[in-house]
Structures are given as structure tokens and as C-alpha cells.
Write a protein that holds these residues in place. Structure first.
Motif, PDB file in Angstrom:
ATOM      1  N   HIS A   4      35.280 -35.801   4.711  1.00  0.00           N
ATOM      2  CA  HIS A   4      34.371 -36.563   3.863  1.00  0.00           C
ATOM      3  C   HIS A   4      32.981 -36.610   4.507  1.00  0.00           C
ATOM      4  O   HIS A   4      32.857 -36.654   5.731  1.00  0.00           O
ATOM      5  N   CYS A   5      31.936 -36.604   3.658  1.00  0.00           N
ATOM      6  CA  CYS A   5      30.572 -36.681   4.169  1.00  0.00           C
ATOM      7  C   CYS A   5      29.725 -37.533   3.236  1.00  0.00           C
ATOM      8  O   CYS A   5      29.989 -37.621   2.046  1.00  0.00           O
ATOM      9  N   ASN A   6      28.685 -38.148   3.811  1.00  0.00           N
ATOM     10  CA  ASN A   6      27.780 -39.003   3.048  1.00  0.00           C
ATOM     11  C   ASN A   6      26.398 -38.369   2.897  1.00  0.00           C
ATOM     12  O   ASN A   6      25.408 -39.056   2.688  1.00  0.00           O
ATOM     13  N   ARG A   7      26.349 -37.056   3.005  1.00  0.00           N
ATOM     14  CA  ARG A   7      25.089 -36.326   2.867  1.00  0.00           C
ATOM     15  C   ARG A   7      25.356 -35.042   2.100  1.00  0.00           C
ATOM     16  O   ARG A   7      26.479 -34.553   2.087  1.00  0.00           O
ATOM     17  N   SER A   8      24.326 -34.481   1.516  1.00  0.00           N
ATOM     18  CA  SER A   8      24.478 -33.224   0.781  1.00  0.00           C
ATOM     19  C   SER A   8      23.387 -32.261   1.236  1.00  0.00           C
ATOM     20  O   SER A   8      22.323 -32.171   0.615  1.00  0.00           O
ATOM     21  N   CYS A   9      23.638 -31.562   2.319  1.00  0.00           N
ATOM     22  CA  CYS A   9      22.668 -30.622   2.859  1.00  0.00           C
ATOM     23  C   CYS A   9      22.703 -29.319   2.062  1.00  0.00           C
ATOM     24  O   CYS A   9      23.780 -28.872   1.671  1.00  0.00           O
ATOM     25  N   PRO A  10      21.547 -28.689   1.844  1.00  0.00           N
ATOM     26  CA  PRO A  10      21.504 -27.488   1.019  1.00  0.00           C
ATOM     27  C   PRO A  10      22.240 -26.287   1.617  1.00  0.00           C
ATOM     28  O   PRO A  10      22.612 -25.367   0.907  1.00  0.00           O
ATOM     29  N   TYR A  11      22.490 -26.296   2.903  1.00  0.00           N
ATOM     30  CA  TYR A  11      23.138 -25.173   3.577  1.00  0.00           C
ATOM     31  C   TYR A  11      24.603 -25.459   3.913  1.00  0.00           C
ATOM     32  O   TYR A  11      25.253 -24.675   4.589  1.00  0.00           O
ATOM     33  N   CYS A  12      25.143 -26.570   3.440  1.00  0.00           N
ATOM     34  CA  CYS A  12      26.483 -27.020   3.839  1.00  0.00           C
ATOM     35  C   CYS A  12      27.542 -25.942   3.608  1.00  0.00           C
ATOM     36  O   CYS A  12      27.589 -25.301   2.571  1.00  0.00           O
ATOM     37  N   PHE A  13      28.420 -25.802   4.591  1.00  0.00           N
ATOM     38  CA  PHE A  13      29.506 -24.835   4.510  1.00  0.00           C
ATOM     39  C   PHE A  13      30.821 -25.479   4.072  1.00  0.00           C
ATOM     40  O   PHE A  13      31.814 -24.792   3.904  1.00  0.00           O
ATOM     41  N   ALA A  14      30.836 -26.788   3.882  1.00  0.00           N
ATOM     42  CA  ALA A  14      32.110 -27.482   3.642  1.00  0.00           C
ATOM     43  C   ALA A  14      32.125 -28.290   2.355  1.00  0.00           C
ATOM     44  O   ALA A  14      32.928 -29.204   2.226  1.00  0.00           O
ATOM     45  N   LYS A  15      31.275 -27.967   1.397  1.00  0.00           N
ATOM     46  CA  LYS A  15      31.205 -28.777   0.170  1.00  0.00           C
ATOM     47  C   LYS A  15      32.529 -28.841  -0.578  1.00  0.00           C
ATOM     48  O   LYS A  15      32.883 -29.870  -1.127  1.00  0.00           O
ATOM     49  N   ARG A  16      33.277 -27.743  -0.584  1.00  0.00           N
ATOM     50  CA  ARG A  16      34.568 -27.758  -1.299  1.00  0.00           C
ATOM     51  C   ARG A  16      35.543 -28.756  -0.702  1.00  0.00           C
ATOM     52  O   ARG A  16      36.267 -29.435  -1.405  1.00  0.00           O
ATOM     53  N   GLU A  17      35.562 -28.869   0.616  1.00  0.00           N
ATOM     54  CA  GLU A  17      36.483 -29.787   1.286  1.00  0.00           C
ATOM     55  C   GLU A  17      36.093 -31.245   1.087  1.00  0.00           C
ATOM     56  O   GLU A  17      36.910 -32.137   1.202  1.00  0.00           O
ATOM     57  N   MET A  18      34.837 -31.495   0.781  1.00  0.00           N
ATOM     58  CA  MET A  18      34.366 -32.868   0.661  1.00  0.00           C
ATOM     59  C   MET A  18      34.769 -33.530  -0.649  1.00  0.00           C
ATOM     60  O   MET A  18      34.561 -34.716  -0.822  1.00  0.00           O
ATOM     61  N   SER A  19      35.372 -32.790  -1.547  1.00  0.00           N
ATOM     62  CA  SER A  19      35.801 -33.387  -2.811  1.00  0.00           C
ATOM     63  C   SER A  19      37.082 -34.202  -2.654  1.00  0.00           C
ATOM     64  O   SER A  19      37.442 -34.977  -3.526  1.00  0.00           O
ATOM     65  N   VAL A  20      37.760 -34.045  -1.536  1.00  0.00           N
ATOM     66  CA  VAL A  20      38.971 -34.817  -1.258  1.00  0.00           C
ATOM     67  C   VAL A  20      38.563 -36.266  -1.021  1.00  0.00           C
ATOM     68  O   VAL A  20      37.548 -36.550  -0.406  1.00  0.00           O
ATOM     69  N   SER A  21      39.363 -37.205  -1.509  1.00  0.00           N
ATOM     70  CA  SER A  21      39.017 -38.609  -1.304  1.00  0.00           C
ATOM     71  C   SER A  21      39.062 -38.935   0.187  1.00  0.00           C
ATOM     72  O   SER A  21      39.879 -38.399   0.923  1.00  0.00           O
ATOM     73  N   PRO A  22      38.153 -39.791   0.654  1.00  0.00           N
ATOM     74  CA  PRO A  22      38.063 -40.083   2.087  1.00  0.00           C
ATOM     75  C   PRO A  22      39.382 -40.520   2.715  1.00  0.00           C
ATOM     76  O   PRO A  22      39.709 -40.108   3.807  1.00  0.00           O
ATOM     77  N   SER A  23      40.138 -41.359   2.029  1.00  0.00           N
ATOM     78  CA  SER A  23      41.374 -41.867   2.635  1.00  0.00           C
ATOM     79  C   SER A  23      42.397 -40.763   2.873  1.00  0.00           C
ATOM     80  O   SER A  23      43.246 -40.886   3.737  1.00  0.00           O
ATOM     81  N   GLU A  24      42.305 -39.666   2.130  1.00  0.00           N
ATOM     82  CA  GLU A  24      43.233 -38.541   2.316  1.00  0.00           C
ATOM     83  C   GLU A  24      42.738 -37.560   3.375  1.00  0.00           C
ATOM     84  O   GLU A  24      43.458 -36.636   3.732  1.00  0.00           O
ATOM     85  N   SER A  25      41.514 -37.764   3.836  1.00  0.00           N
ATOM     86  CA  SER A  25      40.924 -36.758   4.719  1.00  0.00           C
ATOM     87  C   SER A  25      40.784 -37.218   6.174  1.00  0.00           C
ATOM     88  O   SER A  25      40.168 -36.533   6.954  1.00  0.00           O
ATOM     89  N   PHE A  26      41.342 -38.369   6.543  1.00  0.00           N
ATOM     90  CA  PHE A  26      41.170 -38.889   7.894  1.00  0.00           C
ATOM     91  C   PHE A  26      42.241 -38.359   8.847  1.00  0.00           C
ATOM     92  O   PHE A  26      43.427 -38.363   8.524  1.00  0.00           O
ATOM     93  N   MET A  27      41.808 -37.969  10.045  1.00  0.00           N
ATOM     94  CA  MET A  27      42.752 -37.556  11.078  1.00  0.00           C
ATOM     95  C   MET A  27      43.551 -38.778  11.538  1.00  0.00           C
ATOM     96  O   MET A  27      43.011 -39.874  11.665  1.00  0.00           O
ATOM     97  N   SER A  28      44.815 -38.562  11.822  1.00  0.00           N
ATOM     98  CA  SER A  28      45.684 -39.655  12.280  1.00  0.00           C
ATOM     99  C   SER A  28      45.617 -39.777  13.801  1.00  0.00           C
ATOM    100  O   SER A  28      45.237 -38.847  14.510  1.00  0.00           O
ATOM    101  N   TRP A  29      46.031 -40.953  14.278  1.00  0.00           N
ATOM    102  CA  TRP A  29      46.157 -41.150  15.723  1.00  0.00           C
ATOM    103  C   TRP A  29      47.139 -40.143  16.308  1.00  0.00           C
ATOM    104  O   TRP A  29      46.915 -39.610  17.395  1.00  0.00           O
ATOM    105  N   GLU A  30      48.221 -39.905  15.603  1.00  0.00           N
ATOM    106  CA  GLU A  30      49.228 -38.956  16.081  1.00  0.00           C
ATOM    107  C   GLU A  30      48.611 -37.582  16.334  1.00  0.00           C
ATOM    108  O   GLU A  30      48.855 -36.969  17.375  1.00  0.00           O
ATOM    109  N   ASN A  31      47.786 -37.111  15.402  1.00  0.00           N
ATOM    110  CA  ASN A  31      47.158 -35.804  15.591  1.00  0.00           C
ATOM    111  C   ASN A  31      46.132 -35.817  16.713  1.00  0.00           C
ATOM    112  O   ASN A  31      46.024 -34.860  17.487  1.00  0.00           O
TER     113      ASN A  31
END
Length: 182
Positions: A4-31
Motif C-alpha cells: 500500500h502507498c499514499n503517493r502516486s509518483c509518475p514513474y511508479c513501478f508498483a501501481k498494480r500491487e497498490m490496488s490491494v486493500s492495506p489490511s491485506e498487504s501488511f507483512m506479519s510478525w511471523e514473516n
């Protein structure tokens, strides 16, 4: 730590991944613990935390402290757009850490060529005011007519580290991101 990101840079390489809701995109303590154990066993003492925007992870500060306590040198790649509450948390917990062990690579865009909303600019400047000695400026080249003058002014104004991370944006298949065409 998150896609998840709170910015939209014109050169971003990860825009497709940012469509996932933030709560589904957080790394766990286990990982995080698994990765830290793997790196420690491998003799690696350097960890880079990336995103999206890693400071959006609700446990970002705790993750950083955990890694520091395990004797890692930690680099956090950030855009510096922190809420006032999150910035206060960073200030409270991280400004006593040796700046040799903790670095924030703050991706900064030229305010003339890539203007940002005033609130975003203010949050970045507040972050730099508080965390400046721990910050290494970063800049992504995505057009030929760029200047770095604003970075040198920021380095002096906010007491940032006198190093610079430069990146070169590359084209992404099926995307309209900014990059230098040959």
C-alpha cells in the motif's frame, strides 16, 4: 512491509500491487522474524524495509526496533508522508537511535517538475525537520530535464545525510509510468 502507498509518483513501478486493500498487504510478525532469522544465520547485518510505503504498516516502528535490537543496520525506503501521529511515534521511539544504524531513504520529487498537494509537501517537510539526521535523500530519474538543486537545498536545510540515492525509472509492460525513452 506493505504494498500500500499514499503517493502516486509518475514513474511508479508498483501501481498494480497498490490496488490491494492495506489490511491485506501488511507483512506479519511471523514473516519478519523468519526473514530476520534467515539473514542473521546468513551473516547479513543489513535490512532494507520497502513498500509501497513501509511507514503505513501499523507496526513499522516496532518492526524497526525489533531489527535494531537484533543488531541489524536498518534502511527504510519512504516518501516521508507521515500523519502527525505517526511522525510523533517515530520521533519518540527512533530519534535516539545511532544514525549509523538507522537510515530513512526519503524519495523526494522535484517540487517544480512533479508538484504535490500542499498537505503532502508539508508532511514531507515536517518529516525531514524531525528525522533529518537519519535521512538520506533519494531521487528517481524519469525524464531528461531534471535538476538536483532542490535536494542540495533540502540536505542543508534539514541536516540530512550527505549521501544521495539515485534511481533510474524503467518502462513497465502494460503500464503508463514515466521513464526516459531512448
Amino acid at each position: 512491509l506493505t504494498t500500500h502507498c499514499n503517493r502516486s509518483c509518475p514513474y511508479c513501478f508498483a501501481k498494480r500491487e497498490m490496488s490491494v486493500s492495506p489490511s491485506e498487504s501488511f507483512m506479519s510478525w511471523e514473516n519478519l522474524i523468519y526473514i530476520a532469522d534467515f539473514l542473521k544465520t546468513s551473516g547479513q547485518r543489513h535490512v532494507s524495509l520497502l513498500g509501497g510505503e513501509p511507514t503505513l504498516h501499523p507496526e513499522a516502528v516496532d518492526f524497526i526496533i525489533y531489527l535494531l535490537e537484533r543488531d541489524f543496520e536498518v534502511v527504510v525506503f519512504t516518501n516521508g508522508i507521515l500523519s502527525p501521529g505517526r511522525l510523533e511515534e517515530f520521533k519518540h521511539h527512533l530519534t535516539e537511535v545511532n544514525a549509523e544504524r538507522l537510515t530513512f531513504v526519503c524519495n523526494l520529487n522535484d517540487p517544480v517538475q512533479t508538484p504535490a498537494p500542499q498537505e503532502e509537501t508539508q508532511r514531507i517537510q515536517r518529516f525531514l525537520s524531525v528525522m533529518g539526521p537519519w535521512v538520506m535523500p533519494g531521487f528517481n530519474i524519469y525524464r531528461l530535464d531534471f535538476t538536483l538543486d532542490f535536494l542540495f537545498e533540502f540536505i542543508n536545510r534539514f541536516g540530512m545525510k550527505r549521501h544521495l540515492r539515485l534511481g533510474i525509472a524503467h518502462p513497465l509492460p502494460g503500464s503508463q509510468n514515466g521513464f526516459i525513452r531512448t
